[in-house]
Design a protein around this motif. Sequence first.
Motif, mmCIF file in Angstrom:
data_model
loop_
_atom_site.group_PDB
_atom_site.id
_atom_site.type_symbol
_atom_site.label_atom_id
_atom_site.label_comp_id
_atom_site.label_asym_id
_atom_site.label_seq_id
_atom_site.Cartn_x
_atom_site.Cartn_y
_atom_site.Cartn_z
ATOM 1 N N TYR A 289 -0.181 12.246 -0.175
ATOM 2 C CA TYR A 289 -0.593 11.834 -1.510
ATOM 3 C C TYR A 289 -1.169 10.426 -1.510
ATOM 4 O O TYR A 289 -1.973 10.079 -2.383
ATOM 5 N N GLY A 290 -0.784 9.621 -0.529
ATOM 6 C CA GLY A 290 -1.472 8.347 -0.355
ATOM 7 C C GLY A 290 -2.939 8.572 -0.052
ATOM 8 O O GLY A 290 -3.824 7.892 -0.591
ATOM 9 N N LEU A 291 -3.216 9.551 0.811
ATOM 10 C CA LEU A 291 -4.601 9.891 1.145
ATOM 11 C C LEU A 291 -5.333 10.443 -0.073
ATOM 12 O O LEU A 291 -6.484 10.065 -0.351
ATOM 13 N N TYR A 292 -4.679 11.329 -0.827
ATOM 14 C CA TYR A 292 -5.317 11.910 -2.014
ATOM 15 C C TYR A 292 -5.655 10.823 -3.039
ATOM 16 O O TYR A 292 -6.771 10.787 -3.577
ATOM 17 N N VAL A 293 -4.703 9.939 -3.298
ATOM 18 C CA VAL A 293 -4.939 8.884 -4.280
ATOM 19 C C VAL A 293 -6.033 7.937 -3.791
ATOM 20 O O VAL A 293 -6.872 7.475 -4.578
ATOM 21 N N GLY B 167 0.780 -1.229 0.000
ATOM 22 C CA GLY B 167 0.000 0.000 0.000
ATOM 23 C C GLY B 167 0.809 1.275 0.000
ATOM 24 O O GLY B 167 0.241 2.369 0.065
ATOM 25 N N VAL B 168 2.135 1.175 -0.075
ATOM 26 C CA VAL B 168 2.969 2.376 -0.081
ATOM 27 C C VAL B 168 2.902 3.038 -1.451
ATOM 28 O O VAL B 168 3.107 2.393 -2.477
ATOM 29 N N LEU B 169 2.624 4.333 -1.442
ATOM 30 C CA LEU B 169 2.598 5.109 -2.678
ATOM 31 C C LEU B 169 4.008 5.571 -3.000
ATOM 32 O O LEU B 169 4.701 6.124 -2.144
ATOM 33 N N ARG B 170 4.421 5.386 -4.233
ATOM 34 C CA ARG B 170 5.804 5.708 -4.599
ATOM 35 C C ARG B 170 6.084 7.207 -4.617
ATOM 36 O O ARG B 170 7.232 7.617 -4.773
ATOM 37 N N GLU B 171 5.061 8.035 -4.413
ATOM 38 C CA GLU B 171 5.266 9.485 -4.416
ATOM 39 C C GLU B 171 5.906 9.985 -3.126
ATOM 40 O O GLU B 171 6.201 11.171 -2.988
ATOM 41 N N GLN B 172 6.092 9.100 -2.142
ATOM 42 C CA GLN B 172 6.898 9.363 -0.947
ATOM 43 C C GLN B 172 6.324 10.437 -0.029
ATOM 44 O O GLN B 172 7.071 11.145 0.650
ATOM 45 N N ALA B 173 5.016 10.539 0.026
ATOM 46 C CA ALA B 173 4.368 11.454 0.968
ATOM 47 C C ALA B 173 3.013 10.859 1.344
ATOM 48 O O ALA B 173 2.168 10.659 0.465
ATOM 49 N N SER C 22 -5.217 -1.594 -0.019
ATOM 50 C CA SER C 22 -3.888 -1.622 0.603
ATOM 51 C C SER C 22 -3.423 -0.222 0.988
ATOM 52 O O SER C 22 -2.705 -0.045 1.977
ATOM 53 N N LEU C 23 -3.831 0.787 0.226
ATOM 54 C CA LEU C 23 -3.476 2.170 0.556
ATOM 55 C C LEU C 23 -3.971 2.560 1.943
ATOM 56 O O LEU C 23 -3.319 3.321 2.665
ATOM 57 N N GLU C 24 -5.130 2.056 2.326
ATOM 58 C CA GLU C 24 -5.721 2.448 3.602
ATOM 59 C C GLU C 24 -4.829 2.056 4.770
ATOM 60 O O GLU C 24 -4.715 2.792 5.758
ATOM 61 N N ASP C 25 -4.162 0.913 4.668
ATOM 62 C CA ASP C 25 -3.280 0.476 5.752
ATOM 63 C C ASP C 25 -2.076 1.410 5.877
ATOM 64 O O ASP C 25 -1.655 1.764 6.984
ATOM 65 N N TYR C 26 -1.532 1.812 4.750
ATOM 66 C CA TYR C 26 -0.410 2.764 4.734
ATOM 67 C C TYR C 26 -0.817 4.091 5.372
ATOM 68 O O TYR C 26 -0.099 4.647 6.216
ATOM 69 N N ILE C 27 -1.987 4.594 5.009
ATOM 70 C CA ILE C 27 -2.464 5.867 5.556
ATOM 71 C C ILE C 27 -2.711 5.745 7.056
ATOM 72 O O ILE C 27 -2.350 6.635 7.835
#
Length: 554
Positions: A232-236, A223-229, A264-269
Amino acid sequence: MLDKKRGIIGPGALALTFLTLLACGPVELSLADSRGTVTCRPGQFSTVTGTDAMRGRVAFVGLPPVELGKDVDWRADPYRNRSWALNLHTLRWMGRLVVDYEANGRREYLDRAVEIARDWVRDNLRGKAGISPWAWAEHPVALRAPALVCLSAHVKDDWLAASLAEHAEMLADAALYKGGHNHGLDQDIALLGIGCRFGEQKWTALALRRMTASAELAIDAQGVLREQAPRYGLYVHQRMRVAMDEIKDCGAGMPAELTRRWRSLEDYIAHATQPDGRLAPIGDSPADLRPKGISPGEDTVKVFTGGYVFGRTAWNDADSAYYSIRFGPGRALHGHEDHLGVTYHARRRDILVEAGFHSYEKTPYQRWTLSPQAHNVPVVVGADFREGTAARLLGETAGRTRQSFRLADEAYGLTRTRSVLVEHGTDLMAVLDAVPPGRQVRPLWHLGPALSATAAGDGRVVLADGRWRASLIQLEMPACRPIGGQSVRSGEISPGYLKRIRVPTVVSPAAGALLTVVVPGAADPEISCSGGNVRVRTPDGMVSFTAGVSTGLF
């Protein structure tokens, strides 16, 4: 009120050019004959109110309102601010008028929306000399298209059909597509919306195909977004929800991988959210952003191989301690030069903080917020920093009450290592920084804005927030002796967009290997060190650990 400034094309030539666009546009489509789906969701349009938009009054990105008037100057940029100019050309504030018309039935709202959109189309012919560079930049195109689609639910005119077709041609252009990036997702949402509106299968199929491939590139299996912030995980995550709703409305099949990556993004956030509800200010993440509707994770400590360690004592507990550690690929996109950096939140206070996100304006301060000096990192004395260097996680031990991690990189042309140990319950944090023999390292520690700091001698700095105290103690290793020379200077962080506040920054003395111990709740804790064995008496009990320059903390 802003004055209208026309381009060099005369009225007659402009009208002829506009009619030519309608007659010879990139794709001849008709809204009058279209039975396609129109998606018009209030949440995706501007926070500018319909009342203000009717008056020609807009406020973007927290800056003071601007009176655009009836006849909009599309080259306006009153604050010389990239985000303001982008928002003007997205026309999402026009879309708000359409949404309000659907809610209140007031025809003047729709009429004004038509005036704004048609004026934009007339004044911003693609390729025309003198128009704003933001008019046809790829991201405004992607964000403007849904507002025009929304308008098309009520307006069937050929000028709008031609403009939507031109937007679709740009959105479908592979040379302009930003795959694996939040802009690419917005481009796909826009293309899908236009394709569904006109029933153009080639556009909907392309949008779905690209959207899935882009998600696989942008979001790893954890779930890690490669944009490194995390911001932006939340935005995506939010935009993927919009995309999935639009896919359903369009009657298209939902790609299973798209749903998996979204979940998977939700876990990262969740793991990147502090106990006080704010996102950790890592990369281009504003320090005042509070995610909503994100479920807690399962583990209290999690290593994301994409470059993050997040740990807390408990979920759903404002008294929980919380830390983050950065490693992974070199800086990219919305990342900062924060590798080996740590943040720490304990006893309901920010103790170690990052510079955070200030803006996208190309100012000296904004550039500084990206630098190592804006983060809690070990700076190698007398060596040049190599931008974009990756950092490695060498080892980890994550128990229920104690975790330790060891990291390294070659960002200064030599191997620097950092070991981090966190003890739950006492909330003690220890950090050991080391460089090869003959070289020295000088860690920087940016403290929370509520704290003051006083160098007390004998390697100790006392932190205070009212009557509450904490301590930062430093020992030279492997000699195990206190080392003085700490200085406290006035630093700056960004607590929100375009905001700057002063914070104390502790500049450590230079040493080949330096152990830093943070003890919340105690101004002068008893500490002893012999042969690498460290004992610290905290207000909540004794903590013992071993510090080895070549082995780390355990």
